[in-house]
Design an enzyme around this catalytic site. Sequence first.
Site, short mmCIF file in Angstrom:
data_model
loop_
_atom_site.label_atom_id
_atom_site.label_comp_id
_atom_site.label_asym_id
_atom_site.label_seq_id
_atom_site.Cartn_x
_atom_site.Cartn_y
_atom_site.Cartn_z
N LYS A 203 -3.21 35.21 -35.51
CA LYS A 203 -3.70 35.20 -34.11
C LYS A 203 -2.72 34.54 -33.31
O LYS A 203 -2.04 33.42 -34.00
CB LYS A 203 -5.15 34.68 -34.16
CG LYS A 203 -6.16 35.58 -34.52
CD LYS A 203 -7.28 36.02 -33.80
CE LYS A 203 -7.66 37.31 -34.52
NZ LYS A 203 -9.22 37.12 -34.69
N ARG A 239 -11.10 36.16 -43.02
CA ARG A 239 -10.69 37.50 -42.59
C ARG A 239 -9.25 37.54 -42.45
O ARG A 239 -8.85 36.98 -41.40
CB ARG A 239 -11.46 38.01 -41.30
CG ARG A 239 -11.21 39.42 -41.06
CD ARG A 239 -11.75 39.78 -39.72
NE ARG A 239 -11.46 41.22 -39.29
CZ ARG A 239 -10.27 41.76 -38.70
NH1 ARG A 239 -9.34 40.74 -38.20
NH2 ARG A 239 -9.97 42.88 -38.48
N1 HH2 Z 1 -10.61 39.92 -35.39
C1 HH2 Z 1 -10.13 40.94 -34.75
C2 HH2 Z 1 -10.55 42.06 -35.30
N2 HH2 Z 1 -12.05 42.17 -35.95
N3 HH2 Z 1 -13.83 40.75 -36.51
C3 HH2 Z 1 -14.23 39.52 -37.06
N4 HH2 Z 1 -15.70 39.52 -37.57
N5 HH2 Z 1 -13.65 38.47 -36.66
C4 HH2 Z 1 -12.51 38.41 -36.17
O1 HH2 Z 1 -11.75 37.42 -35.90
C5 HH2 Z 1 -11.78 39.81 -35.89
C6 HH2 Z 1 -12.42 40.83 -36.10
C7 HH2 Z 1 -8.47 41.21 -34.27
O2 HH2 Z 1 -7.57 41.30 -35.56
P1 HH2 Z 1 -6.84 42.47 -36.23
O3 HH2 Z 1 -8.01 43.47 -36.65
O4 HH2 Z 1 -5.84 42.08 -36.73
O5 HH2 Z 1 -6.10 43.28 -34.65
P2 HH2 Z 1 -6.72 44.31 -33.76
O6 HH2 Z 1 -8.16 43.93 -33.07
O7 HH2 Z 1 -5.56 44.53 -32.78
O8 HH2 Z 1 -6.91 45.58 -34.56
#
Ligand code: HH2
Length: 258
Positions: A203, A239
């Site tokens: 992040k 995660r």
């Molecule tokens: N962060 C993201 C997406 N889903 N779900 C939970 N439960 N907790 C989180 O912190 C979380 C999540 C964002 O990260 P990422 O999937 O890497 O990116 P993107 O939303 O751009 O696909």
Amino acid sequence: MGVVNVTPDSFSDGGVHFDPGKAVSAARRMLDEGAAIVDVGGESTRPGAEPVSVDEELRRVGPVLEGLQGEVPVSIDTSKAEVARRALELGAELVNDVTALRGDPELAGVVADQGAYLCLMHMLGEPRTMQRDPRYDDVVAEVARFLEERLAAAVAAGIPEEHVCLDPGIGFGKTVEHNFELIRRLDELTALGRPIVVGFSRKSSLGKLLGDPDATTGTTAASVGAAVAAYERGASILRVHDVREHVEALTAAAAALG
Ligand code: HH2
């Protein structure tokens, strides 16, 4: 929890796993590296992201779940009932809803009917605008109150409390300081009595902490540091994108902390 984003535009790994074959291989590799579950998502929720249609999201995640053939424990990262229903049919066991059942009124029923597990995450605002000057009087107290209220809503909708885990939503309408304060005072969230999920991996707060005010991501080493701290404060599920590094660090941390 390993992350496989089947998207062209995720902030952390955009495009890397957009090809279903690559996503399936990545999920299997994460399991080999020690992940307990793999979180498959077809919609980016990065700051500024535009929503994706149900059809497009299904087109993205369907072939990946089919390719995994129920052999890998899967969490489906979606806020849409239709996507969750299909994913659960294809073997997913947990629905990871970043809107905490506020996005689609049908989602709670799908989770309840299928006996699935559910992750409820805190977000202030919506992805398109959430990082525009987020403010709280007391971020930890407000996140705790929100998660308690959403847990009660899930239980009222027929989802057993034992099936629910809670997530403070690192980066979802929060400044760098808000994100670290949530980890520092994580005991106020574990006090809610449910397993806590923390997703600090890659992040932008990590990049900002290390001196780049315009950072959009963080390094693996910084991610691991934040994950170990969250674990020490009582997080149950981390995660993460870099599974091997986190599993090694958390194994050593667990041995040291006892
Ligand atoms: N962060 C993201 C997406 N889903 N779900 C939970 N439960 N907790 C989180 O912190 C979380 C999540 C964002 O990260 P990422 O999937 O890497 O990116 P993107 O939303 O751009 O696909």
